[in-house]
Design an enzyme around this catalytic site. Structure first.
Site, PDB file in Angstrom:
ATOM      1  N   LYS A 149       0.832  -1.203   0.000  1.00  0.00           N
ATOM      2  CA  LYS A 149       0.000   0.000   0.000  1.00  0.00           C
ATOM      3  C   LYS A 149       0.866   1.254   0.000  1.00  0.00           C
ATOM      4  O   LYS A 149       1.952   1.278   0.588  1.00  0.00           O
ATOM      5  CB  LYS A 149      -0.906  -0.024   1.234  1.00  0.00           C
ATOM      6  CG  LYS A 149      -1.731   1.235   1.463  1.00  0.00           C
ATOM      7  CD  LYS A 149      -2.551   1.092   2.721  1.00  0.00           C
ATOM      8  CE  LYS A 149      -3.227   2.416   3.086  1.00  0.00           C
ATOM      9  NZ  LYS A 149      -2.249   3.461   3.455  1.00  0.00           N
TER      10      LYS A 149
ATOM     11  N   LYS B 298       7.545   0.949   1.791  1.00  0.00           N
ATOM     12  CA  LYS B 298       8.211   0.025   0.866  1.00  0.00           C
ATOM     13  C   LYS B 298       9.646   0.454   0.585  1.00  0.00           C
ATOM     14  O   LYS B 298      10.564  -0.368   0.604  1.00  0.00           O
ATOM     15  CB  LYS B 298       7.440  -0.059  -0.450  1.00  0.00           C
ATOM     16  CG  LYS B 298       6.049  -0.648  -0.339  1.00  0.00           C
ATOM     17  CD  LYS B 298       5.365  -0.708  -1.679  1.00  0.00           C
ATOM     18  CE  LYS B 298       5.222   0.665  -2.308  1.00  0.00           C
ATOM     19  NZ  LYS B 298       4.371   1.573  -1.492  1.00  0.00           N
TER      20      LYS B 298
ATOM     21  N   LYS C 109       8.123   9.559  -8.829  1.00  0.00           N
ATOM     22  CA  LYS C 109       8.719  10.521  -7.890  1.00  0.00           C
ATOM     23  C   LYS C 109      10.225  10.314  -7.770  1.00  0.00           C
ATOM     24  O   LYS C 109      10.915  11.144  -7.186  1.00  0.00           O
ATOM     25  CB  LYS C 109       8.072  10.386  -6.509  1.00  0.00           C
ATOM     26  CG  LYS C 109       6.574  10.667  -6.473  1.00  0.00           C
ATOM     27  CD  LYS C 109       6.053  10.779  -5.056  1.00  0.00           C
ATOM     28  CE  LYS C 109       6.339   9.557  -4.196  1.00  0.00           C
ATOM     29  NZ  LYS C 109       5.654   8.342  -4.676  1.00  0.00           N
TER      30      LYS C 109
ATOM     31  N   ASP D  94      -0.287   0.281  -4.886  1.00  0.00           N
ATOM     32  CA  ASP D  94      -1.013  -0.946  -5.199  1.00  0.00           C
ATOM     33  C   ASP D  94      -0.866  -1.255  -6.683  1.00  0.00           C
ATOM     34  O   ASP D  94      -0.415  -0.430  -7.468  1.00  0.00           O
ATOM     35  CB  ASP D  94      -2.493  -0.749  -4.834  1.00  0.00           C
ATOM     36  CG  ASP D  94      -3.253  -2.065  -4.779  1.00  0.00           C
ATOM     37  OD1 ASP D  94      -2.658  -3.094  -5.114  1.00  0.00           O
ATOM     38  OD2 ASP D  94      -4.437  -2.038  -4.423  1.00  0.00           O
TER      39      ASP D  94
END
Length: 327
Positions: A94, A99, A125, A212
């Protein structure tokens, strides 16, 4: 790679019988069985040398690298066998679950275990590998623009940067916010890296993928990965996203070998919902990281936990969690 030598006696120009030639790569030597005269053999050998080098990725890769990282055997004109040993891991979860922080620390843990690691940030990004250096590196898209999209002019050192702990890193980049398709860029990132033969230099290749699995573009790293790791916490939203990712892994596994390595619980004080989920959907729980504020602070400082632990020995126990994931 030079021409090692000619095997067999001179055939003469007036010889009628034409034998098929055979080429093989063994200990950096070319062995040829040509049916032509000496001058023709030299010319044929030169062009064969160029063709085989081009088929192996051009002049960007030496025979020493091939011998070290793989085994190349060419028989006749059609058969090619290349055995490589790198393992590709895709990290999903998510958005905002941690992460990138987990990926960077796990990459360093793998490097501490003696692995040569390449981490690929798959986020427009381009901040996946920020904590490995403390600054944003140029992306593949940026470099391609500078080279006017002539990929043949892009070299590994143009897009691959060394970070803390010897971890190599690449950022895919993407279009400006609100324009273009980020998923498409993520899916196209692997192609130039393959053209550069970059994958063959590493033991572990980690894809850090944003959010996701919203579409096929963001699921593209699963097409190349051997394993998928899902980052979650003990909350419903993160586990709901994890369930969607697990479904994507199951779908992709029908077309190529892909396995779900398991879950990593990040910054959570409990694991009751995680346990309920893995009871309903069996999968390994690789590790559950404690709710430590320094994990979040490390992202703000642009450092990994391993680098912070050099000056804060009390964080060594947190690093052990990442080492457990690497093991």
């Amino acid at each position: 790679m030079g021409v090692g030598g000619w095997v067999g006696g001179s055939t003469g120009r007036d010889e009628v019988e034409i034998n098929t030639w055979q080429a093989s790569v063994t200990n950096q030597q070319w062995f040829l069985f040509p049916p032509f005269g000496r001058r023709s053999r030299i010319v044929a050998g030169f062009f064969l040398h160029l063709i085989l080098r081009t088929r192996n990725g051009g002049y960007r890769r030496s025979e020493k690298e091939i011998q070290r990282w793989g085994r190349l055997r060419i028989v006749g004109r059609n058969e090619r066998e290349l055995e490589l040993r790198e393992t590709k891991v895709a990290v999903y979860g998510k958005g905002g679950i941690g992460k990138s922080t987990t990926s960077c620390n796990t990459s360093i843990a793998l490097a501490r275990r003696g692995k040569k690691v390449l981490q690929i940030g798959c986020d427009p990004k381009h901040d996946s590998t920020f904590t490995l250096t403390g600054f944003l590196i140029p992306t593949i898209i940026d470099t391609s623009q500078v080279k006017d999209y002539h990929y043949e002019d892009v070299w590994p050192e143009d897009v691959i940067y060394k970070g803390y702990g010897g971890v190599s890193r690449v950022e895919a980049g993407g279009p400006p916010a609100g324009a273009g398709c980020g998923g498409y860029v993520v899916g196209e990132t692997v192609k130039p890296l393959k053209e550069l033969n970059a994958f063959y230099e590493y033991d572990i290749i980690s894809f850090d993928v944003l959010g996701d699995v919203a579409c096929g573009g963001f699921a593209a790293p699963l097409n190349y990965a051997d394993y998928c790791i899902i980052i979650t916490d003990n909350g419903f939203d993160a586990l709901f996203a994890a369930n969607r990712i697990a479904a994507s892994v199951r779908e992709k596994s029908h077309t190529h070998p892909l396995r779900l390595a398991g879950l990593v619980g990040n910054r959570t004080s409990g694991r009751d919902l995680i346990d309920k989920y893995v009871e309903a959907c069996p999968m390994p729980v690789l590790e559950v990281l404690p709710l430590v504020e320094d994990i979040r602070v490390s992202r703000v400082k642009g450092k990994t936990l391993f680098e912070m632990a050099e000056h804060q020995p009390n964080l060594n126990y947190v690093c052990d969690f990442y080492l457990n994931i690497a093991d």
